[in-house]
Design an enzyme around this catalytic site. Structure first.
Site, PDB file in Angstrom:
ATOM      1  N   SER A   1       0.861  -1.172   0.000  1.00  0.00           N
ATOM      2  CA  SER A   1       0.000   0.000   0.000  1.00  0.00           C
ATOM      3  C   SER A   1       0.909   1.236   0.000  1.00  0.00           C
ATOM      4  O   SER A   1       1.869   1.305  -0.751  1.00  0.00           O
ATOM      5  CB  SER A   1      -0.922  -0.041   1.224  1.00  0.00           C
ATOM      6  OG  SER A   1      -1.755   1.079   1.278  1.00  0.00           O
TER       7      SER A   1
ATOM      8  N   TYR B   1      -4.471   8.124  -6.869  1.00  0.00           N
ATOM      9  CA  TYR B   1      -3.518   7.214  -6.225  1.00  0.00           C
ATOM     10  C   TYR B   1      -3.903   7.022  -4.761  1.00  0.00           C
ATOM     11  O   TYR B   1      -3.961   5.899  -4.264  1.00  0.00           O
ATOM     12  CB  TYR B   1      -2.096   7.768  -6.332  1.00  0.00           C
ATOM     13  CG  TYR B   1      -1.067   6.875  -5.696  1.00  0.00           C
ATOM     14  CD1 TYR B   1      -0.555   5.777  -6.387  1.00  0.00           C
ATOM     15  CD2 TYR B   1      -0.604   7.109  -4.403  1.00  0.00           C
ATOM     16  CE1 TYR B   1       0.382   4.932  -5.805  1.00  0.00           C
ATOM     17  CE2 TYR B   1       0.331   6.275  -3.812  1.00  0.00           C
ATOM     18  CZ  TYR B   1       0.824   5.197  -4.520  1.00  0.00           C
ATOM     19  OH  TYR B   1       1.759   4.356  -3.941  1.00  0.00           O
TER      20      TYR B   1
ATOM     21  N   LYS C   1      -5.111   3.395  -2.917  1.00  0.00           N
ATOM     22  CA  LYS C   1      -4.458   2.815  -1.746  1.00  0.00           C
ATOM     23  C   LYS C   1      -5.398   2.766  -0.538  1.00  0.00           C
ATOM     24  O   LYS C   1      -5.327   1.824   0.270  1.00  0.00           O
ATOM     25  CB  LYS C   1      -3.173   3.592  -1.414  1.00  0.00           C
ATOM     26  CG  LYS C   1      -2.098   3.485  -2.495  1.00  0.00           C
ATOM     27  CD  LYS C   1      -1.727   2.039  -2.789  1.00  0.00           C
ATOM     28  CE  LYS C   1      -0.570   1.933  -3.762  1.00  0.00           C
ATOM     29  NZ  LYS C   1      -0.192   0.536  -4.060  1.00  0.00           N
TER      30      LYS C   1
END
Length: 273
Positions: free
Chosen positions: A134, A148, A152
């Protein structure tokens, strides 16, 4: 006793460094990447210890086939490291549908497909360790990395749930959460949105913040840490990597708790009598 490690995104960056660390100590590694040719030098150096497989993690069928091939070749899979991923830089408003979907396909769905593929094997073995790469940006956010961050955060929620579902089968799940590192993640591997001029000041502030000396860790320093994580019989659910991650996450979480507390009476009101 040597382990069988399945690593995605093993052609460069963390994946490459970790694959070599495992191979050097005698573990067997299934090294995957979109370009299998970039993995042939590992095969040349380590021979039968490594099985290179060309894999696009966005392809669910290919992911299942790669896991099946690895199981057939080595007889088991002890550790899955979902490392494949990339950065998408740009403001949320700038992000196209294609860019957004591609980011989630690789960073989130790729993790889901490989996890699903390996679970029947690990359940049958009654042992296994799934490591999801992660980011500390799965816990806190930075501007111009909205998709992004979202990918995650999704990996975090999926993996925490998964950990509670599979613990009884002898399977551990760990989230590795690096701060920034000097890998290719923000270089040639990254994608940029089509810029909107109004966001230039936000981007300038971001660039200034990430130019702080010493903010980026050295990727090579993570190899010994990953070995320790894999070797630990009781690995943590979450492991921050780098000295910048902890104080950043701590500060943000303290601020969140303070805000929750400030609004607690309103929250209670929303519950009803």
């Amino acid at each position: 006793m040597s382990k069988v490690i399945f690593i995605t995104g093993a052609t460069k960056g963390f994946g490459r460094i970790w694959a070599e660390a495992f191979l050097k100590r005698g573990d067997r590694v299934v090294a995957t990447g979109r370009n299998a040719e970039a993995l042939q030098d590992l095969k040349k150096s380590y021979g039968d210890l490594v099985l290179p497989i060309q894999l696009d993690v966005n392809d669910r069928n290919a992911s299942f086939e790669a896991v099946s091939k690895a199981k057939e070749h080595f007889g088991r899979i002890d550790v899955l490291i979902n490392n494949a991923g990339y950065g998408l830089f740009g403001a949320v408003e700038e992000t196209s549908e294609e860019e957004a979907r591609n980011q989630m396909e690789t960073n989130f769905f790729g993790v889901l497909w490989l996890s699903q593929a390996v679970l029947p094997i690990m359940r049958e073995q009654k042992s296994g360790h799934i490591i999801q790469v992660s980011s500390f940006l799965g816990l806190v956010t930075l501007p111009v990395l909205g998709l992004y961050n979202a990918s995650k955060f999704a990996v975090e929620g999926l993996s925490e749930t998964l950990a509670s579902e599979v613990k009884g089968f002898g399977i551990n799940v760990s989230l590795v959460e690096p701060n920034g590192y000097t890998t290719d993640w923000s270089g040639e591997s990254a994608f940029q949105t089509q810029s909107i001029e109004a966001y230039n000041p936000v981007k300038a502030g971001f660039s200034e913040a990430v130019s702080t000396p010493g903010i980026f860790g050295k990727p090579e320093a993570t190899a010994s840490v990953i070995l320790k994580l894999v070797d630990n019989p009781n690995p943590p659910l979450r492991l921050l990597l780098g000295s910048f991650a902890y104080p950043t996450v701590k500060k943000v979480y303290e601020e969140r708790l303070e805000s929750f507390s400030d609004w607690k009476s309103v929250s209670d009101e929303a519950h009803g009598e």
